[in-house]
Design a protein around this motif. Structure first.
Motif, PDB file in Angstrom:
ATOM      1  N   GLU A  24       0.827  -1.204   0.000  1.00 60.88           N
ATOM      2  CA  GLU A  24       0.000   0.000   0.000  1.00 60.88           C
ATOM      3  C   GLU A  24       0.870   1.266   0.000  1.00 60.88           C
ATOM      4  OE1 GLU A  24      -3.417   2.260   2.656  1.00 60.88           O
ATOM      5  OE2 GLU A  24      -2.953   0.170   3.100  1.00 60.88           O
ATOM      6  N   LEU A  25       1.913   1.261   0.812  1.00 59.54           N
ATOM      7  CA  LEU A  25       2.814   2.417   0.837  1.00 59.54           C
ATOM      8  C   LEU A  25       3.537   2.573  -0.497  1.00 59.54           C
ATOM      9  CD1 LEU A  25       4.312   2.120   4.419  1.00 59.54           C
ATOM     10  CD2 LEU A  25       2.664   3.805   3.589  1.00 59.54           C
ATOM     11  N   TRP A  26       3.951   1.443  -1.070  1.00 61.46           N
ATOM     12  CA  TRP A  26       4.614   1.480  -2.375  1.00 61.46           C
ATOM     13  C   TRP A  26       3.680   2.071  -3.431  1.00 61.46           C
ATOM     14  CZ3 TRP A  26       9.067   1.651  -4.612  1.00 61.46           C
ATOM     15  CH2 TRP A  26       9.149   1.451  -5.997  1.00 61.46           C
ATOM     16  N   ASP A  27       2.445   1.625  -3.442  1.00 59.97           N
ATOM     17  CA  ASP A  27       1.477   2.128  -4.413  1.00 59.97           C
ATOM     18  C   ASP A  27       1.282   3.638  -4.266  1.00 59.97           C
ATOM     19  OD1 ASP A  27       1.167  -0.463  -5.348  1.00 59.97           O
ATOM     20  OD2 ASP A  27      -0.719  -0.806  -4.264  1.00 59.97           O
ATOM     21  N   LYS A  28       1.206   4.108  -3.027  1.00 58.98           N
ATOM     22  CA  LYS A  28       1.058   5.547  -2.792  1.00 58.98           C
ATOM     23  C   LYS A  28       2.306   6.305  -3.245  1.00 58.98           C
ATOM     24  CE  LYS A  28      -2.317   5.162   0.874  1.00 58.98           C
ATOM     25  NZ  LYS A  28      -2.697   5.453   2.236  1.00 58.98           N
ATOM     26  N   PHE A  29       3.467   5.736  -2.987  1.00 57.64           N
ATOM     27  CA  PHE A  29       4.708   6.372  -3.430  1.00 57.64           C
ATOM     28  C   PHE A  29       4.745   6.470  -4.950  1.00 57.64           C
ATOM     29  CE2 PHE A  29       9.024   5.883  -5.098  1.00 57.64           C
ATOM     30  CZ  PHE A  29       9.567   7.088  -4.672  1.00 57.64           C
ATOM     31  N   ILE A  30       4.416   5.382  -5.626  1.00 62.34           N
ATOM     32  CA  ILE A  30       4.445   5.371  -7.095  1.00 62.34           C
ATOM     33  C   ILE A  30       3.446   6.373  -7.658  1.00 62.34           C
ATOM     34  CG2 ILE A  30       3.889   3.952  -9.123  1.00 62.34           C
ATOM     35  CD1 ILE A  30       6.721   3.594  -7.977  1.00 62.34           C
ATOM     36  N   GLU A  31       2.278   6.480  -7.051  1.00 59.58           N
ATOM     37  CA  GLU A  31       1.303   7.469  -7.499  1.00 59.58           C
ATOM     38  C   GLU A  31       1.876   8.884  -7.346  1.00 59.58           C
ATOM     39  OE1 GLU A  31      -3.269   9.000  -6.644  1.00 59.58           O
ATOM     40  OE2 GLU A  31      -2.438   7.385  -5.424  1.00 59.58           O
ATOM     41  N   TYR A  32       2.435   9.171  -6.181  1.00 63.41           N
ATOM     42  CA  TYR A  32       3.056  10.475  -5.929  1.00 63.41           C
ATOM     43  C   TYR A  32       4.198  10.735  -6.911  1.00 63.41           C
ATOM     44  CZ  TYR A  32       6.232  13.794  -3.704  1.00 63.41           C
ATOM     45  OH  TYR A  32       7.087  14.830  -3.468  1.00 63.41           O
ATOM     46  N   TYR A  33       5.070   9.753  -7.051  1.00 64.78           N
ATOM     47  CA  TYR A  33       6.234   9.869  -7.932  1.00 64.78           C
ATOM     48  C   TYR A  33       5.800  10.191  -9.365  1.00 64.78           C
ATOM     49  CZ  TYR A  33      10.992   8.657  -9.460  1.00 64.78           C
ATOM     50  OH  TYR A  33      12.268   8.677  -9.968  1.00 64.78           O
ATOM     51  N   GLY A  34       4.801   9.468  -9.826  1.00 61.75           N
ATOM     52  CA  GLY A  34       4.286   9.708 -11.169  1.00 61.75           C
ATOM     53  C   GLY A  34       3.693  11.097 -11.316  1.00 61.75           C
ATOM     54  N   ASN A  35       2.945  11.526 -10.306  1.00 68.61           N
ATOM     55  CA  ASN A  35       2.352  12.867 -10.352  1.00 68.61           C
ATOM     56  C   ASN A  35       3.413  13.950 -10.374  1.00 68.61           C
ATOM     57  OD1 ASN A  35      -0.257  11.853 -10.354  1.00 68.61           O
ATOM     58  ND2 ASN A  35      -0.485  11.992  -8.146  1.00 68.61           N
ATOM     59  N   VAL A  36       4.476  13.759  -9.627  1.00 69.47           N
ATOM     60  CA  VAL A  36       5.563  14.741  -9.590  1.00 69.47           C
ATOM     61  C   VAL A  36       6.158  14.943 -10.986  1.00 69.47           C
ATOM     62  CG1 VAL A  36       7.950  15.096  -8.794  1.00 69.47           C
ATOM     63  CG2 VAL A  36       6.162  14.466  -7.165  1.00 69.47           C
ATOM     64  N   PHE A  37       6.281  13.875 -11.731  1.00 67.14           N
ATOM     65  CA  PHE A  37       6.923  13.963 -13.036  1.00 67.14           C
ATOM     66  C   PHE A  37       5.964  14.259 -14.187  1.00 67.14           C
ATOM     67  CE2 PHE A  37      10.297  12.168 -10.562  1.00 67.14           C
ATOM     68  CZ  PHE A  37      11.402  12.845 -11.062  1.00 67.14           C
ATOM     69  N   ASP A  38       4.661  14.417 -13.883  1.00 65.76           N
ATOM     70  CA  ASP A  38       3.712  14.856 -14.905  1.00 65.76           C
ATOM     71  C   ASP A  38       4.034  16.288 -15.318  1.00 65.76           C
ATOM     72  OD1 ASP A  38       2.304  12.482 -14.890  1.00 65.76           O
ATOM     73  OD2 ASP A  38       0.681  13.230 -13.606  1.00 65.76           O
ATOM     74  N   GLU A  39       3.677  16.621 -16.538  1.00 65.12           N
ATOM     75  CA  GLU A  39       3.844  18.003 -17.003  1.00 65.12           C
ATOM     76  C   GLU A  39       3.049  18.933 -16.102  1.00 65.12           C
ATOM     77  OE1 GLU A  39       5.219  19.418 -20.064  1.00 65.12           O
ATOM     78  OE2 GLU A  39       6.153  17.542 -20.676  1.00 65.12           O
TER      79      GLU A  39
END
Length: 113
Positions: A24-39
């Motif tokens: 669950e923490l990994w999934d939240k991290f990946i979501e955050y990480y992906g959002n950070v790198f969005d345009e």
């Protein structure tokens, strides 16, 4: 193992290794990480250069590998990559020197200057 960092381990970074015990923490991290790198206010290219520069200051071989490839994929050339690395190095060096004030303060206090 002869090396602490192996290129093959970059592919293991994902949910299979890091996330297997804390999905669950990994999934939240990946979501955050992906959002950070969005345009956003910055382009993906600019964010990639920032990430590469930071990767050098924190000395993460996996990040250096990933973001060198990413910056090249975003059309950056070697001159741009090296300039970003030098900017990061200058900031890191400046911060190191700034901590010299703490050493000087301690020295002055102990020598009563």
């Amino acid at each position: 193992m002869d090396f602490y960092f192996e290129k093959e381990d970059l592919a293991k970074f994902g949910a299979g290794i890091i996330g297997e015990d804390s999905g669950e923490l990994w999934d939240k991290f990946i979501e955050y990480y992906g959002n950070v790198f969005d345009e956003g206010a910055l382009t993906a290219r600019e964010k990639s250069l920032i990430a590469l520069a930071v990767a050098h200051t924190v000395q993460c071989p996996y990040c250096i590998d990933a973001y060198t490839n990413a910056t090249l994929g975003h059309g950056c050339d070697q001159d741009q990559i090296m300039e970003a690395i030098h900017v990061a190095a200058a900031i890191k060096a400046g911060a190191t020197l700034a901590f010299g004030v703490q050493s000087k303060n301690i020295s002055n206090k102990l020598t009563m200057k």
